[in-house]
Design a protein around this motif. Sequence first.
Motif, PDB file in Angstrom:
ATOM      1  N   PRO A 101       0.830  -1.207   0.000  1.00 30.39           N
ATOM      2  CA  PRO A 101       0.000   0.000   0.000  1.00 30.39           C
ATOM      3  C   PRO A 101       0.866   1.260   0.000  1.00 30.39           C
ATOM      4  O   PRO A 101       2.030   1.239   0.436  1.00 30.39           O
ATOM      5  CB  PRO A 101      -0.818  -0.120   1.290  1.00 30.39           C
ATOM      6  N   SER A 102       0.281   2.346  -0.468  1.00 26.12           N
ATOM      7  CA  SER A 102       1.040   3.581  -0.672  1.00 26.12           C
ATOM      8  C   SER A 102       1.732   4.067   0.602  1.00 26.12           C
ATOM      9  O   SER A 102       2.868   4.565   0.548  1.00 26.12           O
ATOM     10  CB  SER A 102       0.120   4.678  -1.208  1.00 26.12           C
ATOM     11  N   HIS A 103       1.080   3.915   1.758  1.00 28.08           N
ATOM     12  CA  HIS A 103       1.659   4.460   2.982  1.00 28.08           C
ATOM     13  C   HIS A 103       2.906   3.703   3.437  1.00 28.08           C
ATOM     14  O   HIS A 103       3.637   4.183   4.301  1.00 28.08           O
ATOM     15  CB  HIS A 103       0.614   4.466   4.107  1.00 28.08           C
ATOM     16  N   ARG A 104       3.162   2.541   2.826  1.00 28.22           N
ATOM     17  CA  ARG A 104       4.352   1.773   3.191  1.00 28.22           C
ATOM     18  C   ARG A 104       5.514   2.008   2.222  1.00 28.22           C
ATOM     19  O   ARG A 104       6.625   1.521   2.465  1.00 28.22           O
ATOM     20  CB  ARG A 104       4.019   0.283   3.244  1.00 28.22           C
ATOM     21  N   LEU A 105       5.276   2.732   1.143  1.00 28.92           N
ATOM     22  CA  LEU A 105       6.310   2.958   0.149  1.00 28.92           C
ATOM     23  C   LEU A 105       7.098   4.212   0.490  1.00 28.92           C
ATOM     24  O   LEU A 105       6.525   5.260   0.804  1.00 28.92           O
ATOM     25  CB  LEU A 105       5.685   3.105  -1.241  1.00 28.92           C
ATOM     26  N   VAL A 106       8.420   4.117   0.417  1.00 27.97           N
ATOM     27  CA  VAL A 106       9.303   5.191   0.843  1.00 27.97           C
ATOM     28  C   VAL A 106      10.157   5.653  -0.335  1.00 27.97           C
ATOM     29  O   VAL A 106      10.746   4.830  -1.048  1.00 27.97           O
ATOM     30  CB  VAL A 106      10.226   4.721   1.993  1.00 27.97           C
ATOM     31  N   GLU A 107      10.216   6.951  -0.547  1.00 30.36           N
ATOM     32  CA  GLU A 107      11.103   7.516  -1.556  1.00 30.36           C
ATOM     33  C   GLU A 107      12.552   7.403  -1.095  1.00 30.36           C
ATOM     34  O   GLU A 107      12.867   7.742   0.052  1.00 30.36           O
ATOM     35  CB  GLU A 107      10.732   8.980  -1.761  1.00 30.36           C
ATOM     36  N   GLY A 108      13.413   6.907  -1.977  1.00 27.74           N
ATOM     37  CA  GLY A 108      14.800   6.766  -1.566  1.00 27.74           C
ATOM     38  C   GLY A 108      15.664   6.150  -2.643  1.00 27.74           C
ATOM     39  O   GLY A 108      15.204   5.864  -3.752  1.00 27.74           O
ATOM     40  N   PRO A 109      16.948   5.920  -2.335  1.00 30.81           N
ATOM     41  CA  PRO A 109      17.908   5.496  -3.351  1.00 30.81           C
ATOM     42  C   PRO A 109      17.620   4.093  -3.902  1.00 30.81           C
ATOM     43  O   PRO A 109      17.127   3.202  -3.215  1.00 30.81           O
ATOM     44  CB  PRO A 109      19.245   5.507  -2.591  1.00 30.81           C
ATOM     45  N   CYS A 110      17.955   3.929  -5.168  1.00 32.15           N
ATOM     46  CA  CYS A 110      18.035   2.623  -5.819  1.00 32.15           C
ATOM     47  C   CYS A 110      19.267   2.684  -6.718  1.00 32.15           C
ATOM     48  O   CYS A 110      19.872   3.744  -6.881  1.00 32.15           O
ATOM     49  CB  CYS A 110      16.771   2.301  -6.612  1.00 32.15           C
ATOM     50  N   PHE A 111      19.667   1.554  -7.292  1.00 31.25           N
ATOM     51  CA  PHE A 111      20.886   1.584  -8.103  1.00 31.25           C
ATOM     52  C   PHE A 111      20.646   2.248  -9.450  1.00 31.25           C
ATOM     53  O   PHE A 111      21.463   3.038  -9.930  1.00 31.25           O
ATOM     54  CB  PHE A 111      21.444   0.177  -8.326  1.00 31.25           C
ATOM     55  N   SER A 112      19.515   1.928 -10.074  1.00 29.92           N
ATOM     56  CA  SER A 112      19.271   2.381 -11.439  1.00 29.92           C
ATOM     57  C   SER A 112      17.794   2.651 -11.634  1.00 29.92           C
ATOM     58  O   SER A 112      16.952   2.146 -10.883  1.00 29.92           O
ATOM     59  CB  SER A 112      19.764   1.320 -12.431  1.00 29.92           C
ATOM     60  N   ALA A 113      17.484   3.416 -12.659  1.00 26.30           N
ATOM     61  CA  ALA A 113      16.097   3.675 -13.040  1.00 26.30           C
ATOM     62  C   ALA A 113      15.771   2.868 -14.286  1.00 26.30           C
ATOM     63  O   ALA A 113      16.487   2.955 -15.292  1.00 26.30           O
ATOM     64  CB  ALA A 113      15.886   5.162 -13.308  1.00 26.30           C
ATOM     65  N   CYS A 114      14.721   2.065 -14.217  1.00 23.24           N
ATOM     66  CA  CYS A 114      14.288   1.321 -15.399  1.00 23.24           C
ATOM     67  C   CYS A 114      13.837   2.315 -16.463  1.00 23.24           C
ATOM     68  O   CYS A 114      13.009   3.194 -16.209  1.00 23.24           O
ATOM     69  CB  CYS A 114      13.148   0.374 -15.032  1.00 23.24           C
ATOM     70  N   ALA A 115      14.353   2.172 -17.680  1.00 19.78           N
ATOM     71  CA  ALA A 115      14.081   3.132 -18.747  1.00 19.78           C
ATOM     72  C   ALA A 115      12.655   3.058 -19.258  1.00 19.78           C
ATOM     73  O   ALA A 115      12.263   3.887 -20.085  1.00 19.78           O
ATOM     74  CB  ALA A 115      15.051   2.909 -19.903  1.00 19.78           C
ATOM     75  N   ALA A 116      11.856   2.119 -18.777  1.00 13.58           N
ATOM     76  CA  ALA A 116      10.446   2.109 -19.161  1.00 13.58           C
ATOM     77  C   ALA A 116       9.749   3.391 -18.737  1.00 13.58           C
ATOM     78  O   ALA A 116       8.791   3.828 -19.382  1.00 13.58           O
ATOM     79  CB  ALA A 116       9.736   0.899 -18.546  1.00 13.58           C
ATOM     80  N   ALA A 117      10.242   4.015 -17.650  1.00  9.11           N
ATOM     81  CA  ALA A 117       9.666   5.273 -17.170  1.00  9.11           C
ATOM     82  C   ALA A 117      10.686   5.905 -16.226  1.00  9.11           C
ATOM     83  O   ALA A 117      10.689   5.605 -15.032  1.00  9.11           O
ATOM     84  CB  ALA A 117       8.339   5.042 -16.469  1.00  9.11           C
ATOM     85  N   ALA A 118      11.545   6.750 -16.760  1.00 10.69           N
ATOM     86  CA  ALA A 118      12.647   7.310 -15.967  1.00 10.69           C
ATOM     87  C   ALA A 118      12.831   8.781 -16.300  1.00 10.69           C
ATOM     88  O   ALA A 118      12.430   9.255 -17.371  1.00 10.69           O
ATOM     89  CB  ALA A 118      13.944   6.546 -16.243  1.00 10.69           C
ATOM     90  N   LEU A 119      13.460   9.508 -15.371  1.00  9.60           N
ATOM     91  CA  LEU A 119      13.762  10.925 -15.555  1.00  9.60           C
ATOM     92  C   LEU A 119      15.245  11.152 -15.296  1.00  9.60           C
ATOM     93  O   LEU A 119      15.786  10.628 -14.314  1.00  9.60           O
ATOM     94  CB  LEU A 119      12.928  11.773 -14.591  1.00  9.60           C
ATOM     95  N   TYR A 120      15.884  11.955 -16.162  1.00  9.75           N
ATOM     96  CA  TYR A 120      17.300  12.273 -16.030  1.00  9.75           C
ATOM     97  C   TYR A 120      17.495  13.785 -16.151  1.00  9.75           C
ATOM     98  O   TYR A 120      16.809  14.442 -16.949  1.00  9.75           O
ATOM     99  CB  TYR A 120      18.129  11.606 -17.137  1.00  9.75           C
ATOM    100  N   ARG A 121      18.432  14.319 -15.396  1.00 11.38           N
ATOM    101  CA  ARG A 121      18.853  15.694 -15.638  1.00 11.38           C
ATOM    102  C   ARG A 121      19.634  15.725 -16.951  1.00 11.38           C
ATOM    103  O   ARG A 121      20.567  14.930 -17.144  1.00 11.38           O
ATOM    104  CB  ARG A 121      19.711  16.208 -14.485  1.00 11.38           C
TER     105      ARG A 121
END
Length: 338
Positions: free
Chosen positions: A157-177
Amino acid sequence: MTARPWVRVVVVTLNEGPLLARCLAALCAQTDPGFEAVVVANGSDPAALAAALPDDARIHVVRLPDNIGYSRANTVGATHDTGAPPAPFVALLNPDAFPDPDWLAALRAASRRHPRVTAFASLLSDAADPTQCDGLGDEMMPLALAWRGGQGRPLPPSHRLVEGPCFSACAAAALYRRAAWDAARGFPDAFFCYCDDTDLAYRLRLRGGAVVCVPTARVAHVGSATNGIDSDFIRYHTSRNRIWLFVRCTPGPLFWPLLPGFAGLVLLLLGRAAWRGRLAVDARGVRDGLRALPAVWRQRRVIQRARMVPWWTIAGVLTWDPRRRLARAPAPGRVRPP
């Protein structure tokens, strides 16, 4: 449309038809309108492409006569001249990925919260079953075994999901500077497809960058809609590109101690392929990967000269516990305990 879009969304398509139409409809319905999109038609049928395109001035199309590969096509989309000043961010969206209306808004807000982070991963759910997770950011072991965190497991559920580091972003839906994307030169063209997003994330990290998973940026993902699940095409490119990823990106103090283990992993994966009756295609991928090693080693020298962080920083963001790979676990801390 704003005078200067804050993000360019690149969608590479190869005859996805109705999936592409659904993807672009979801993109045009974003609550944050400050984007432009470049659809790169990688040798697609013109009639099918025309039927999938919405009537929206923010959508630009690049028609390529042949399939030049997913990796290079994304570079074409990121650098295409649309007449507007370059957007400071580049987002990648696969045609079988359907973002929630606030996907871009959530990524934009995250980019402001994390001004030094170079890439952002979306939360991927299974388009066929929204209760199933398809990815909470990508993770990787030191031997270049990567996976989408939480894939195939029930989506918390949404309340258990935490924003934070991962190794990589899957290019299916990713954002880059864009500055980071340009400095690293985007995806490696020679990969054609698969492992290219992990290779880019690795190179960004070598340059001191970081990746954050944004669970409020939600995208429903079909997965392997173009090439098929566990197809020979995927197996060949993954077997070949894994070798290139390991050789190009692994820092020297890690590379030499890990090399025997990596060689053993390649042999183990070939043995498993033989047991499953799939040896020929995997062996061809390994063969072609090894044949290109002189050129890949030259690329390695360039990549490693650009490294700005010590090797132990890289070691700290890799997953060393093989049990986490077997469980396809997301990065520690991405999910709060119940």
